[in-house]
Design an enzyme around this catalytic site. Structure first.
Site, PDB file in Angstrom:
ATOM      1  N   GLY A   1     -82.865  51.861  19.750  1.00  0.00           N
ATOM      2  CA  GLY A   1     -81.838  52.888  19.764  1.00  0.00           C
ATOM      3  C   GLY A   1     -80.446  52.279  19.671  1.00  0.00           C
ATOM      4  N   CYS A   2     -79.470  53.110  19.348  1.00  0.00           N
ATOM      5  CA  CYS A   2     -78.105  52.608  19.129  1.00  0.00           C
ATOM      6  C   CYS A   2     -77.459  52.152  20.441  1.00  0.00           C
ATOM      7  CB  CYS A   2     -77.260  53.657  18.429  1.00  0.00           C
ATOM      8  SG  CYS A   2     -77.279  55.297  19.198  1.00  0.00           S
ATOM      9  N   PHE A   3     -77.453  53.009  21.476  1.00  0.00           N
ATOM     10  CA  PHE A   3     -76.924  52.588  22.774  1.00  0.00           C
ATOM     11  C   PHE A   3     -77.701  51.378  23.291  1.00  0.00           C
ATOM     12  CE2 PHE A   3     -74.997  56.910  23.916  1.00  0.00           C
ATOM     13  CZ  PHE A   3     -73.705  56.424  23.971  1.00  0.00           C
ATOM     14  N   ALA A   4     -79.034  51.413  23.116  1.00  0.00           N
ATOM     15  CA  ALA A   4     -79.865  50.317  23.612  1.00  0.00           C
ATOM     16  C   ALA A   4     -79.463  49.002  22.970  1.00  0.00           C
ATOM     17  CB  ALA A   4     -81.342  50.620  23.349  1.00  0.00           C
ATOM     18  N   THR A   5     -79.214  49.011  21.676  1.00  0.00           N
ATOM     19  CA  THR A   5     -78.834  47.782  20.978  1.00  0.00           C
ATOM     20  C   THR A   5     -77.548  47.206  21.563  1.00  0.00           C
ATOM     21  OG1 THR A   5     -79.922  48.469  18.918  1.00  0.00           O
ATOM     22  CG2 THR A   5     -78.176  46.810  18.739  1.00  0.00           C
TER      23      THR A   5
END
Length: 324
Positions: A134-138
């Site tokens: 995911g974007c936030f996760a990255t």
């Protein structure tokens, strides 16, 4: 040349994926599948591609392509794979959250590898099925992984991250409406965001017992990019922290340690993650910045594809930010 298929190409991530692959020297787009736009020109959905491609959306799927990207809403990738049996040679890269967690990673005999190259590069190279992060996760994982590797995440970690409106997808909603979003900032899903699961699994793959990650997501009044700030106790100097991060990311093509404070414009329209470190008393502040549609989605998916097929990691991803 490898042949690529895209499932769900009319959204933001699908559009960015088409843009990248059209300019990738080792890839030919075989089809872009859409149930709602079959037969229509891709440039009609993505005006930025006008004059760059004559491709049209299709309602049929070539099950023999070399690689297929699933750009579907969360929960829909499993449904699509249930209905379509791809060749045993086809690589599948899923951009939803369907297969990211350990408990979901094996599906119908397919073993999905979590596709964060800075953490899993060798596993990705040997994988057939990828769960794109995911974007936030990255952004958050890249900010914290070096500390986890050094077993230094022993207290609460506070994270605040603000994302652009494209992070909510192409379908309009009350919180993406221009009149509401413009000139406005707000938080949402405090401490319960769905990306926390994969963040915790990634961090704890390096340090089994960590402090709790307190994540506050924010909606920003801009279109793309994520700026994340995380802080936690740290006994060493800022020079110690910089060395720790530089060593961890020494072989990471797209993750850079900046000596000066960073901002979003440095990374928007690129597959880069920029990280800056700042020490205040006994607290280390880590700032990371990515483009949520590229390093946080389509760019990272192509980075994973490059690794799987033995291409240079940066193939097709040499994109420059517009900083002015």
């Amino acid at each position: 040349m490898i042949k690529a298929g895209i499932i769900g190409g009319s959204g933001y991530t699908g559009g960015e994926l088409i843009r990248i692959l059209l300019n990738h020297p080792k890839v030919e787009i075989d089809f872009v599948y859409s149930t709602t736009r079959a037969g229509k020109a891709i440039a009609a959905a993505h005006p930025d591609l006008l004059g760059l491609t004559d491709l049209r959306f299709t309602g049929s799927v070539n099950l023999e392509v070399d690689v297929v990207f699933l750009c579907l809403g969360h929960g829909n990738s499993t449904k699509f794979l249930n209905a379509h049996d791809f060749s045993s040679n086809t690589k599948i890269i899923d951009l939803s959250n369907d297969f990211r967690l350990h408990k979901d990673s094996v599906y119908d005999g397919k073993d999905f590898v979590y596709g964060l190259p800075e953490l899993q590069k060798e596993n990705i190279r040997n994988a057939q099925y990828i769960a794109n992060p995911g974007c936030f996760a990255t952004a958050i994982e890249l900010a914290l992984l070096p500390l986890a590797k050094a077993q230094l995440l022993n207290a609460q970690i506070h994270v605040n991250a603000v994302t652009g409106s494209t992070g909510a997808g192409i379908s309009p909603s009350a919180t993406t409406h221009f009149s509401w979003r413009n000139g406005n900032v707000s938080w949402y899903k405090p401490f319960t965001h769905q990306h926390l699961g994969e963040i915790n699994e990634s961090v704890r793959s390096l340090q089994e017992n960590t402090g709790e990650i307190m994540f506050l997501p924010m909606r920003g009044n801009f279109t793309r990019g994520i700026l994340a700030t995380a802080y936690t106790p740290f006994e060493g100097t800022v020079e110690d922290a910089v060395q720790l991060y530089q060593e961890f990311y020494a072989e990471a093509h797209f993750t850079q340690i900046a000596m000066e404070p960073i901002d979003l414009k440095q990374v928007v329209n690129t597959n880069q993650c920029h990280i800056h470190l700042h020490k205040h008393n006994d607290v280390l502040l880590i700032t990371s910045a990515i483009d949520n549609l590229l390093k946080g989605a389509s760019g990272q998916a192509v980075q994973n594809m490059n690794l799987i097929f033995g291409y240079a990691e940066s193939e097709g991803l040499q994109l420059k930010a517009g900083v002015f």
